[in-house]
Write an enzyme that holds these catalytic residues in place. Structure first.
Site, mmCIF file in Angstrom:
data_model
loop_
_atom_site.group_PDB
_atom_site.id
_atom_site.type_symbol
_atom_site.label_atom_id
_atom_site.label_comp_id
_atom_site.label_asym_id
_atom_site.label_seq_id
_atom_site.Cartn_x
_atom_site.Cartn_y
_atom_site.Cartn_z
ATOM 1 N N GLU A 1 0.827 -1.200 0.000
ATOM 2 C CA GLU A 1 0.000 0.000 0.000
ATOM 3 C C GLU A 1 0.870 1.262 0.000
ATOM 4 O O GLU A 1 0.572 2.233 -0.707
ATOM 5 C CB GLU A 1 -0.911 0.031 1.238
ATOM 6 C CG GLU A 1 -1.806 -1.185 1.379
ATOM 7 C CD GLU A 1 -1.217 -2.252 2.285
ATOM 8 O OE1 GLU A 1 -1.939 -2.746 3.164
ATOM 9 O OE2 GLU A 1 -0.022 -2.593 2.102
ATOM 10 N N THR B 1 12.030 -44.076 -7.071
ATOM 11 C CA THR B 1 12.744 -42.797 -7.007
ATOM 12 C C THR B 1 14.259 -42.943 -7.074
ATOM 13 O O THR B 1 14.961 -41.946 -7.235
ATOM 14 C CB THR B 1 12.379 -42.054 -5.709
ATOM 15 O OG1 THR B 1 12.652 -42.902 -4.589
ATOM 16 C CG2 THR B 1 10.905 -41.673 -5.706
ATOM 17 N N ARG C 1 11.967 -24.923 -6.165
ATOM 18 C CA ARG C 1 12.876 -24.601 -5.052
ATOM 19 C C ARG C 1 12.889 -23.100 -4.770
ATOM 20 O O ARG C 1 12.847 -22.666 -3.615
ATOM 21 C CB ARG C 1 14.295 -25.057 -5.379
ATOM 22 C CG ARG C 1 14.568 -26.521 -5.193
ATOM 23 C CD ARG C 1 16.044 -26.831 -5.378
ATOM 24 N NE ARG C 1 16.329 -28.246 -5.161
ATOM 25 C CZ ARG C 1 17.535 -28.781 -5.217
ATOM 26 N NH1 ARG C 1 18.589 -28.011 -5.502
ATOM 27 N NH2 ARG C 1 17.711 -30.079 -5.004
ATOM 28 N N THR D 1 20.283 -38.885 2.400
ATOM 29 C CA THR D 1 20.416 -38.268 1.082
ATOM 30 C C THR D 1 21.713 -37.483 0.978
ATOM 31 O O THR D 1 22.407 -37.527 -0.050
ATOM 32 C CB THR D 1 19.212 -37.335 0.816
ATOM 33 O OG1 THR D 1 18.015 -38.111 0.795
ATOM 34 C CG2 THR D 1 19.369 -36.600 -0.505
#
Length: 360
Positions: free
Chosen positions: A69, A178, A201, A213
């Site tokens: 605003e 996967t 991402r 991982t």
């Protein structure tokens, strides 16, 4: 144009004009431009119209700086007598990093304010609306409300629950795999889908994975897109305190890394990191959105704990066989226990399929 059903548009038009809808649609587009810069704050866009002409427009660009605003009002020297102001979120009513926007709107002289949705922040939540109405300004609420809430779904969830909105990104084969049994996973999907995943991402404040991982793939977990200079912070779940090698790619200077282990997070009865505690800590840091890119163990735990709000599943036209790893470790023994998903979007990205879904 507005991504709504014809019935929904028909219902809006009974209250709001087509011109109102177009102006708020523009305000939403402006708001989205602040995605990379607003941080913990919501994205807010604003359009000011007078006598049928748009005389100013703006959006919240950077955390700690002027809101949407104010950026719009500054274009007209805060002089908006008898104008209509369209804003995607209720103007704030409190002194934070910046002065209250509601008071600035009142001071500008606008005669009418149309708000897409109220602010769930307890410091605001109706107070800005009351300030405007008490000053004699006509105020209407609810124009393109669903779109406005979708835009700031992470902020809204954090305000209501204390934890971020979690999106689970998965790249898998047609037979739901996967990675190979060895852990090899580069590459299941094609280049176009991988670019789309990089965009995903860039739309989140944090990216989360597990220590497995990290140790098997040594990923950088950063955004690799032209024109995008920032990456989400990296969140690692490390129940066994395995991440000790400071030469790993997650310790690059590109973006901060937080590792949650027994030293800084609660453990559950199984001796694993309490995922709710992690999410509450992230919410306490002002993180609105988390992208989960993890192996089947952490993905399964997040699903079973009901912490995933949305799935983005990239499915490649390949088969990887029965020895490959599935997308999630889930203990399901009967059809009555199967997990049903509601698909909200499905599209082709070159040869791959991108599915957006949530648990029913």
């Amino acid at each position: 144009m507005f991504n709504q059903s014809s019935n929904y548009i028909r219902n809006i038009v009974t209250t709001f004009s087509l011109n109102d809808i177009q102006n708020m649609d523009l305000a939403l587009k402006l708001a989205r431009q602040g995605m990379q810069g607003v941080g913990v704050n919501p994205m807010v866009g604003c359009v000011i119209e007078k006598e049928g002409n748009i005389i100013a427009q703006g959006y919240h660009q950077t955390f700690g700086e002027a809101h949407g605003e104010i950026n719009a009002l500054e274009q007209i020297n805060h002089q908006a007598k008898d104008a209509t102001l369209y804003v995607t979120l209720e103007p704030c009513s409190h002194q934070g990093k910046t002065p209250p926007c509601a008071q600035a709107v009142i001071n500008s002289g606008v005669s009418k304010v149309i708000i897409a949705t109220l602010d769930p922040n307890p410091l605001v939540n109706g107070k800005g609306l009351a300030m405007l109405r008490n000053s004699g300004i006509e105020v209407e609420v609810g124009l393109l409300e669903q779109q406005a809430q979708q835009l700031n779904r992470g902020f809204i969830k954090r305000m209501k629950t204390g934890i971020p909105f979690v999106t689970c990104k998965i790249a898998m084969s047609l037979d739901g795999k996967t990675s190979m049994h060895s852990g090899e996973s580069k590459w299941i999907t094609g280049p176009s889908a991988r670019v789309d995943a990089q965009k995903l991402r860039s739309q989140n404040q944090a990216i989360m994975t597990g220590s497995g991982t990290i140790l098997s793939d040594n990923p950088s977990m950063t955004v690799r897109l032209n024109g995008v200079d920032t990456s989400p912070i990296r969140i690692i779940i490390d129940s066994r305190n395995q991440i000790i090698d400071k030469t790993l790619n997650i310790f690059s200077i590109d973006t901060p890394t937080q590792i949650f282990n027994a030293n800084n997070a609660k453990l559950n009865s199984a001796g694993k990191i309490d995922l709710e505690d992690v999410l509450l800590q992230l919410g306490g840091q002002g993180i609105n959105t988390v992208l989960l890119e993890a192996g089947p163990g952490l993905t399964g735990a997040m699903i079973q704990s009901n912490f995933i709000d949305e799935f983005i599943i990239y499915t490649a036209p390949v088969l990887m066989g029965s020895d490959a790893n599935s997308m999630a470790h889930l203990s399901i023994t009967s059809m009555t226990d199967k997990i049903n998903l509601a698909i909200s979007d499905m599209r082709m990205i070159d040869q791959d399929i991108r599915i957006t879904a949530s648990i029913k």
